[in-house]
Design a protein around this motif. Structure first.
Motif, PDB file in Angstrom:
ATOM      1  N   GLY A   1      41.728  38.167  41.188  1.00 34.98           N
ATOM      2  CA  GLY A   1      43.298  38.853  41.038  1.00 34.98           C
ATOM      3  C   GLY A   1      43.357  39.644  39.758  1.00 34.98           C
ATOM      4  N   LYS A   2      42.522  40.310  39.326  1.00 35.10           N
ATOM      5  CA  LYS A   2      42.802  41.414  38.105  1.00 35.10           C
ATOM      6  C   LYS A   2      43.135  42.597  38.756  1.00 35.10           C
ATOM      7  CE  LYS A   2      40.059  39.274  34.357  1.00 35.10           C
ATOM      8  NZ  LYS A   2      39.004  39.690  33.495  1.00 35.10           N
ATOM      9  N   LEU A   3      44.311  43.381  38.085  1.00 33.71           N
ATOM     10  CA  LEU A   3      44.716  44.775  38.681  1.00 33.71           C
ATOM     11  C   LEU A   3      43.622  45.564  38.101  1.00 33.71           C
ATOM     12  CD1 LEU A   3      46.896  46.098  40.217  1.00 33.71           C
ATOM     13  CD2 LEU A   3      48.014  46.627  37.893  1.00 33.71           C
ATOM     14  N   GLN A   4      43.287  46.438  39.194  1.00 34.43           N
ATOM     15  CA  GLN A   4      42.210  47.666  38.894  1.00 34.43           C
ATOM     16  C   GLN A   4      43.021  48.841  38.682  1.00 34.43           C
ATOM     17  OE1 GLN A   4      39.755  46.754  42.291  1.00 34.43           O
ATOM     18  NE2 GLN A   4      38.392  45.693  40.997  1.00 34.43           N
ATOM     19  N   ILE A   5      42.900  49.304  37.466  1.00 37.26           N
ATOM     20  CA  ILE A   5      43.454  50.608  37.164  1.00 37.26           C
ATOM     21  C   ILE A   5      42.581  51.807  36.814  1.00 37.26           C
ATOM     22  CG2 ILE A   5      45.438  51.783  35.808  1.00 37.26           C
ATOM     23  CD1 ILE A   5      46.753  49.212  35.503  1.00 37.26           C
ATOM     24  N   PHE A   6      42.664  53.101  37.382  1.00 36.72           N
ATOM     25  CA  PHE A   6      41.871  54.115  37.216  1.00 36.72           C
ATOM     26  C   PHE A   6      42.607  55.123  36.116  1.00 36.72           C
ATOM     27  CE2 PHE A   6      40.908  58.598  37.921  1.00 36.72           C
ATOM     28  CZ  PHE A   6      39.265  58.297  37.906  1.00 36.72           C
ATOM     29  N   LEU A   7      41.798  54.949  35.142  1.00 37.63           N
ATOM     30  CA  LEU A   7      42.663  55.624  33.739  1.00 37.63           C
ATOM     31  C   LEU A   7      42.186  57.044  33.732  1.00 37.63           C
ATOM     32  CD1 LEU A   7      41.704  52.662  31.379  1.00 37.63           C
ATOM     33  CD2 LEU A   7      43.605  53.189  32.510  1.00 37.63           C
ATOM     34  N   GLU A   8      42.718  57.903  32.580  1.00 39.47           N
ATOM     35  CA  GLU A   8      42.659  59.140  32.519  1.00 39.47           C
ATOM     36  C   GLU A   8      41.233  59.696  32.112  1.00 39.47           C
ATOM     37  OE1 GLU A   8      46.231  59.721  29.846  1.00 39.47           O
ATOM     38  OE2 GLU A   8      47.041  60.940  31.350  1.00 39.47           O
ATOM     39  N   ASP A   9      40.374  58.714  31.341  1.00 41.11           N
ATOM     40  CA  ASP A   9      39.038  58.868  31.073  1.00 41.11           C
ATOM     41  C   ASP A   9      38.060  58.612  32.182  1.00 41.11           C
ATOM     42  OD1 ASP A   9      39.012  56.228  31.239  1.00 41.11           O
ATOM     43  OD2 ASP A   9      38.365  55.840  29.115  1.00 41.11           O
ATOM     44  N   ASP A  10      38.566  58.636  33.515  1.00 45.14           N
ATOM     45  CA  ASP A  10      37.894  58.391  34.444  1.00 45.14           C
ATOM     46  C   ASP A  10      37.086  56.950  34.750  1.00 45.14           C
ATOM     47  OD1 ASP A  10      38.499  60.805  35.482  1.00 45.14           O
ATOM     48  OD2 ASP A  10      36.695  61.711  34.821  1.00 45.14           O
ATOM     49  N   SER A  11      37.663  55.890  33.840  1.00 45.84           N
ATOM     50  CA  SER A  11      37.178  54.833  33.945  1.00 45.84           C
ATOM     51  C   SER A  11      38.157  53.881  34.498  1.00 45.84           C
ATOM     52  CB  SER A  11      36.899  54.124  32.400  1.00 45.84           C
ATOM     53  OG  SER A  11      38.257  53.986  31.928  1.00 45.84           O
ATOM     54  N   ILE A  12      37.669  52.691  35.248  1.00 44.90           N
ATOM     55  CA  ILE A  12      38.473  51.841  35.851  1.00 44.90           C
ATOM     56  C   ILE A  12      38.695  50.297  34.859  1.00 44.90           C
ATOM     57  CG2 ILE A  12      38.781  50.365  37.896  1.00 44.90           C
ATOM     58  CD1 ILE A  12      37.490  52.437  39.695  1.00 44.90           C
ATOM     59  N   CYS A  13      39.592  49.886  34.761  1.00 44.88           N
ATOM     60  CA  CYS A  13      39.983  49.077  33.845  1.00 44.88           C
ATOM     61  C   CYS A  13      40.613  47.831  34.578  1.00 44.88           C
ATOM     62  CB  CYS A  13      40.864  49.218  32.583  1.00 44.88           C
ATOM     63  SG  CYS A  13      40.781  48.043  31.193  1.00 44.88           S
ATOM     64  N   GLU A  14      40.293  46.688  34.177  1.00 53.22           N
ATOM     65  CA  GLU A  14      40.927  45.419  34.988  1.00 53.22           C
ATOM     66  C   GLU A  14      41.737  44.595  33.926  1.00 53.22           C
ATOM     67  OE1 GLU A  14      37.774  42.933  37.002  1.00 53.22           O
ATOM     68  OE2 GLU A  14      37.452  44.662  38.381  1.00 53.22           O
ATOM     69  N   TYR A  15      42.855  44.419  34.378  1.00 55.30           N
ATOM     70  CA  TYR A  15      43.965  43.605  33.666  1.00 55.30           C
ATOM     71  C   TYR A  15      44.325  42.354  34.272  1.00 55.30           C
ATOM     72  CZ  TYR A  15      44.186  48.082  31.396  1.00 55.30           C
ATOM     73  OH  TYR A  15      44.307  49.435  30.754  1.00 55.30           O
ATOM     74  N   ASN A  16      44.317  41.269  33.442  1.00 55.02           N
ATOM     75  CA  ASN A  16      45.235  39.928  33.805  1.00 55.02           C
ATOM     76  C   ASN A  16      46.768  40.298  33.869  1.00 55.02           C
ATOM     77  OD1 ASN A  16      43.360  38.036  34.398  1.00 55.02           O
ATOM     78  ND2 ASN A  16      42.398  38.032  32.332  1.00 55.02           N
ATOM     79  N   LEU A  17      47.504  39.294  34.248  1.00 55.76           N
ATOM     80  CA  LEU A  17      48.848  39.402  34.396  1.00 55.76           C
ATOM     81  C   LEU A  17      49.575  39.620  32.899  1.00 55.76           C
ATOM     82  CD1 LEU A  17      51.738  38.766  35.935  1.00 55.76           C
ATOM     83  CD2 LEU A  17      51.277  36.570  35.471  1.00 55.76           C
ATOM     84  N   LYS A  18      49.167  38.998  31.873  1.00 57.04           N
ATOM     85  CA  LYS A  18      49.770  39.214  30.535  1.00 57.04           C
ATOM     86  C   LYS A  18      49.516  40.238  29.815  1.00 57.04           C
ATOM     87  CE  LYS A  18      50.407  34.291  30.184  1.00 57.04           C
ATOM     88  NZ  LYS A  18      50.345  33.193  29.294  1.00 57.04           N
ATOM     89  N   GLU A  19      48.504  41.286  30.525  1.00 58.53           N
ATOM     90  CA  GLU A  19      47.812  42.185  29.818  1.00 58.53           C
ATOM     91  C   GLU A  19      48.215  43.429  30.074  1.00 58.53           C
ATOM     92  OE1 GLU A  19      43.456  40.203  29.101  1.00 58.53           O
ATOM     93  OE2 GLU A  19      43.796  41.795  30.704  1.00 58.53           O
ATOM     94  N   VAL A  20      49.427  43.614  31.183  1.00 61.37           N
ATOM     95  CA  VAL A  20      49.630  44.934  31.460  1.00 61.37           C
ATOM     96  C   VAL A  20      50.868  44.860  32.305  1.00 61.37           C
ATOM     97  CG1 VAL A  20      48.435  45.318  33.923  1.00 61.37           C
ATOM     98  CG2 VAL A  20      48.954  47.314  32.533  1.00 61.37           C
ATOM     99  N   GLN A  21      51.976  45.901  31.982  1.00 61.66           N
ATOM    100  CA  GLN A  21      53.346  45.869  32.801  1.00 61.66           C
ATOM    101  C   GLN A  21      53.471  47.102  33.109  1.00 61.66           C
ATOM    102  OE1 GLN A  21      56.269  44.477  30.438  1.00 61.66           O
ATOM    103  NE2 GLN A  21      57.791  44.925  31.872  1.00 61.66           N
ATOM    104  N   MET A  22      53.843  47.321  34.425  1.00 64.25           N
ATOM    105  CA  MET A  22      54.049  48.651  35.074  1.00 64.25           C
ATOM    106  C   MET A  22      55.544  49.167  34.543  1.00 64.25           C
ATOM    107  SD  MET A  22      54.458  49.691  39.065  1.00 64.25           S
ATOM    108  CE  MET A  22      52.874  48.730  39.430  1.00 64.25           C
ATOM    109  N   LEU A  23      55.609  50.528  34.387  1.00 63.90           N
ATOM    110  CA  LEU A  23      56.935  51.062  34.058  1.00 63.90           C
ATOM    111  C   LEU A  23      57.279  51.753  35.112  1.00 63.90           C
ATOM    112  CD1 LEU A  23      55.866  51.970  30.381  1.00 63.90           C
ATOM    113  CD2 LEU A  23      57.251  49.891  30.991  1.00 63.90           C
ATOM    114  N   TYR A  24      58.445  51.579  35.757  1.00 63.09           N
ATOM    115  CA  TYR A  24      58.957  52.272  36.947  1.00 63.09           C
ATOM    116  C   TYR A  24      60.479  52.422  37.212  1.00 63.09           C
ATOM    117  CZ  TYR A  24      59.939  48.071  39.418  1.00 63.09           C
ATOM    118  OH  TYR A  24      60.662  46.833  39.634  1.00 63.09           O
TER     119      TYR A  24
END
Length: 242
Positions: free
Chosen positions: A219-242
């Motif tokens: 259930g961790k969100l997988q985000i492709f970052l600008e350095d070409d890595s993929i980082c996984e985040y738990n619920l409290k670790e990341v928030q989308m800005l939209y």
């Protein structure tokens, strides 16, 4: 399925949890209320709903989850049950904003709260709570909230939607072992902002750009970052800005 209808209750999740602690409750028993006085969202957030206008429901799920490594499978099933049901009503631009928000375009129309408890036998019993904005027409101080009625300019039968969601859940759970990979693929395709460059903020309030690639098996969100890595985040670790 068994359906329990209530007028007003503190929380349908708490009611169903209390009932299942006192007696043997049939699998897929659903509770719905016209008015919920102490509704909860993710991380203890309050869920407000205008009395009688929206779908407030909880469903008991047994004999599906068997260990902590698989608990997100239920999120996949519930999210897809809601999305599939709403598609039958031609609700436009539906998606799942990780982990548990139901969206129509950029507006939030629903939220899911799943509470799991491990019994003495080791079995996991789940209470699936869903708040879906159906016929409410005004949302004060909630610019990102909307409802089916506002979006489609017509009113909907709440109980019909409830029954559709529970039936979809039952089907998916019954066939899960054979269709798990297909369901995960479908879930990934329904993610809000999937594949789109998006702004995020992390737990240190640092902003960054990334592209959602999917969700891990736990259930961790997988985000492709600008350095070409993929980082996984738990619920409290990341928030989308939209």
């Amino acid at each position: 399925m068994k359906l329990i209808k209530l007028d007003a209750i503190d929380s349908t999740n708490e009611f169903l949890k209390g009932l299942s602690n006192k007696q043997d409750v049939q699998n897929f028993t659903a509770v719905t209320a016209e008015n919920q006085l102490k509704g909860k969202g993710q991380m203890g957030a309050k869920w407000d709903s205008e009395s009688g206008k929206n779908l407030i429901m909880s469903v008991l799920i047994k004999d599906f989850l068997f260990d902590n490594e698989t608990v997100f499978n239920l999120n996949v099933v519930v999210s897809l049950a809601v999305i599939r049901t709403l598609k039958k009503y031609n609700i436009p631009e539906l998606s799942v904003k990780w982990p548990n928000d139901i969206m129509s375009a950029n507006k939030k129309i629903g939220g899911i709260l799943i509470e799991n408890s491990i019994k003495g036998t080791g079995a996991i019993t789940s209470i699936v709570g869903l708040g879906l904005n159906v016929n409410q027409m005004q949302f004060e101080n909630l610019p990102r909230a909307s409802s089916l009625a506002l979006i489609c300019d017509s009113f909907f039968d709440k109980e019909e939607i409830l029954l559709g969601i529970v039936i979809e859940m039952e089907k998916m759970i019954a066939d899960y072992n054979a269709t798990a990979s297909d369901l995960w693929e479908e879930y990934t395709s329904e993610l809000f902002k999937i594949g789109v460059p998006t702004a995020f903020t992390d737990e240190n309030e640092s902003n960054f750009m990334g592209i959602i690639k999917g969700v891990s098996s736990i259930g961790k969100l997988q985000i492709f970052l600008e350095d070409d890595s993929i980082c996984e985040y738990n619920l409290k670790e990341v928030q989308m800005l939209y």
